[in-house]
Design a protein around this motif. Structure first.
Motif, PDB file in Angstrom:
ATOM      1  N   ARG A  62      36.077  31.730  44.363  1.00  0.00           N
ATOM      2  CA  ARG A  62      36.389  32.810  43.470  1.00  0.00           C
ATOM      3  C   ARG A  62      35.294  32.643  42.576  1.00  0.00           C
ATOM      4  O   ARG A  62      35.321  31.872  41.703  1.00  0.00           O
ATOM      5  CB  ARG A  62      37.841  32.498  43.116  1.00  0.00           C
ATOM      6  N   GLY A  70      33.984  38.244  43.027  1.00  0.00           N
ATOM      7  CA  GLY A  70      35.015  38.491  43.963  1.00  0.00           C
ATOM      8  C   GLY A  70      35.272  37.128  44.731  1.00  0.00           C
ATOM      9  O   GLY A  70      34.780  36.042  44.418  1.00  0.00           O
ATOM     10  N   PRO A  88      37.833  41.513  47.232  1.00  0.00           N
ATOM     11  CA  PRO A  88      38.211  41.805  45.856  1.00  0.00           C
ATOM     12  C   PRO A  88      38.724  40.644  44.978  1.00  0.00           C
ATOM     13  O   PRO A  88      39.365  39.963  45.541  1.00  0.00           O
ATOM     14  CB  PRO A  88      39.026  43.091  45.775  1.00  0.00           C
ATOM     15  N   LEU A  89      38.189  40.420  43.808  1.00  0.00           N
ATOM     16  CA  LEU A  89      38.585  39.512  42.881  1.00  0.00           C
ATOM     17  C   LEU A  89      40.254  39.724  42.552  1.00  0.00           C
ATOM     18  O   LEU A  89      40.594  40.799  42.214  1.00  0.00           O
ATOM     19  CB  LEU A  89      37.881  39.811  41.593  1.00  0.00           C
TER      20      LEU A  89
END
Length: 505
Positions: A62, A70, A88-89
């Protein structure tokens, strides 16, 4: 939704004697070197407590900072090449990425294990039109363990990443320039690998001693096939070409090894596992068999001149495909997510961790393995002789299909013994493959004729011309006849006494 990027890069250690990266202007077609500034990156890497991902050279992180913040999951493709899948983060591991790791993680929790904070100084190499060719990054890295204590490490490295569509030869030119400046290829494949090494937890794969006994060679083969099943799982989930076929073949090779080398393995342990492997191969085969059949029919149709395509032939085939493929992808993914499948993977791991070897497994490989191969070959000979003695027709088709399965087992048996028996086993496997190929083409023709008859019936019921389907049926029948005439010649080479004797020398 996750997306995938192919990374082609090389890493270099930056020693104190080479404090700066040399000017790369004019290197490998790079006319311009554009500074991009310094970016601060903060990445937390996740793994199981026993570092299963790191042992498989997989990276899950992460990351914040930079233009690609992300979740990133990286799969090795070849040396210096990885597929990076991005999501996506968020605060937790995305479900779509966790699914791609399920064959390795099973029920184990993914935990933060290493934090990497990197100051990245980027220079972009461009051609005369300012088209990006590569990025050269000088990375000052600070690593901190998060799972065991708080050990740290610091280092500086150089990363050269090829731009999409650029010529890989550029990497060779850049490397030559960097080496002259005192840089050397990094000893670690990734920053995570180096961080684990320098903080005392190198995630190296378990080293196996060189096989010597018959049991050693069988176990080495089993390990390779189990590894293939596990590795193809995420490939199937990603719908990569040929991944279903490869996973199915690995499961079949495992079953075949259990059967061929049962003299060395306790059947009370292997038989239940073999039954589950049969189930898995059957589930994977639903999609794969139809894929092969559909491609065969499409090829035959495309080869016909337009004057012989009577009626909506392509539309009819497309409808037929849609009816059979509906939900097949979802079914395959459901199998891979099932408790039954995960239990099978656990059973395979348990079998390898505590191999159910019988006393005969301790026999020298060169003495014990040939007899098992020749026994399977004898069964193949019986089936081929039986099939060739039958008149052409459905009964012979069934017998030839049975011979095909025996040829496949003989080939797999020889492949498993190749490390011990060398070139004789390789030649033997090649001859078995030739027999399998002829019989496989014949079986494909049988299946194609069944499908063509079904398509002809559907076309006729819909008021369409069935001429083209009948024509293709006749072509397949003629093709099968040619294969049956060819079989005795191919079988003569595969059953030669000289070939079999070479295994026992």
């Amino acid at each position: 939704m996750a997306d995938t990027k192919r990374e082609i890069e090389r890493k270099y250690e930056l020693p104190e004697c080479a404090a700066v990266v040399p000017d790369l202007t004019g290197t490998g077609g790079a006319s311009v070197v554009l500074p991009r500034g310094v970016t601060e990156l903060d990445a937390v890497h996740y793994d199981t407590a026993d570092l299963r991902l790191a042992r498989a050279s997989l990276t899950l992180r992460r990351r914040t900072g930079g233009d690609d913040a992300g979740w990133h999951l990286k799969f090795p493709v070849a040396t210096g090449i990885r597929d990076e899948i991005r999501a996506p983060l968020g605060d937790t591991v995305p479900a779509e990425l966790a699914a791609l790791l399920r064959s390795r993680t099973r029920d184990a929790e993914l935990l933060p294990v290493v934090r990497l904070r990197t100051s990245r100084d980027v220079r972009r190499l461009c051609d005369a039109r300012n088209t990006p060719l590569a990025e050269v990054s000088v990375d000052a890295v600070r690593a901190q363990r998060l799972d065991e204590g708080s050990a740290t490490a610091v280092w500086t490295e150089v990363e050269v990443e090829l731009a999409d569509g650029a010529d890989p030869a550029l990497l060779d030119a850049v490397e030559k320039k960097l080496r002259r400046a005192g840089l050397r290829p990094a000893s670690a494949a990734s920053k995570l690998d180096r961080a684990l090494t320098e903080t005392g937890a190198r995630a190296t794969p378990r080293e196996e001693r060189p096989p010597s006994t018959a049991g050693d060679h069988v176990l080495a083969y089993l390990r390779a096939q189990v590894a293939a099943v596990v590795a193809q799982d995420p490939a199937v989930r990603r719908d990569l070409p040929d991944s279903v076929h490869r996973m199915r073949v690995a499961s079949r090779r495992l079953r075949s090894a259990f059967r061929t080398y049962r003299a060395f393995l306790d059947r009370t342990v292997t038989d239940p596992v073999a039954a589950e492997l049969k189930w898995l191969a059957a589930e994977l085969g639903v999609d794969r068999d139809h894929e092969v059949l559909s491609a065969r029919l499409r090829t035959r149709i495309d080869a016909l001149p337009d004057t012989l395509l009577l009626g909506p032939v392509s539309a009819r085939l497309q409808t037929w495909n849609a009816e059979r493929w509906a939900g097949s992808r979802e079914r395959t993914l459901a199998v891979l997510d099932s408790e039954r499948y995960l239990a099978l993977l656990d059973a395979l791991d348990a079998l390898l961790a505590d191999p159910p070897l019988r006393r005969r497994a301790a026999s020298p490989a060169r003495q014990a393995l040939p007899g098992r191969i020749l026994k399977i070959h004898g069964r193949l000979a019986d089936r081929v002789d039986h099939a060739l003695a039958l008149p052409p027709g459905p009964e012979r088709d069934i017998a030839l299909h049975s011979a095909r399965k025996a040829a496949k087992r003989a080939r797999y048996a020889a492949e498993a013994a190749r490390p011990a028996l060398g070139r004789p086993a390789e030649r033997f496997a090649d001859r078995m493959k030739a027999v399998q190929s002829v019989l496989g083409d014949h079986q494909d023709s049988v299946m194609a004729r069944e499908a063509l008859r079904e398509l002809a019936v559907q076309a006729h019921a819909a008021g369409e011309s069935a001429f083209t389907w009948g024509l293709l049926h006749g072509e397949e029948a003629a093709r099968a006849e040619r294969l049956e005439r060819r079989l005795p010649e191919v079988w003569a080479r595969a059953s030669a006494r000289k070939l079999r004797t070479a295994l026992t020398r």
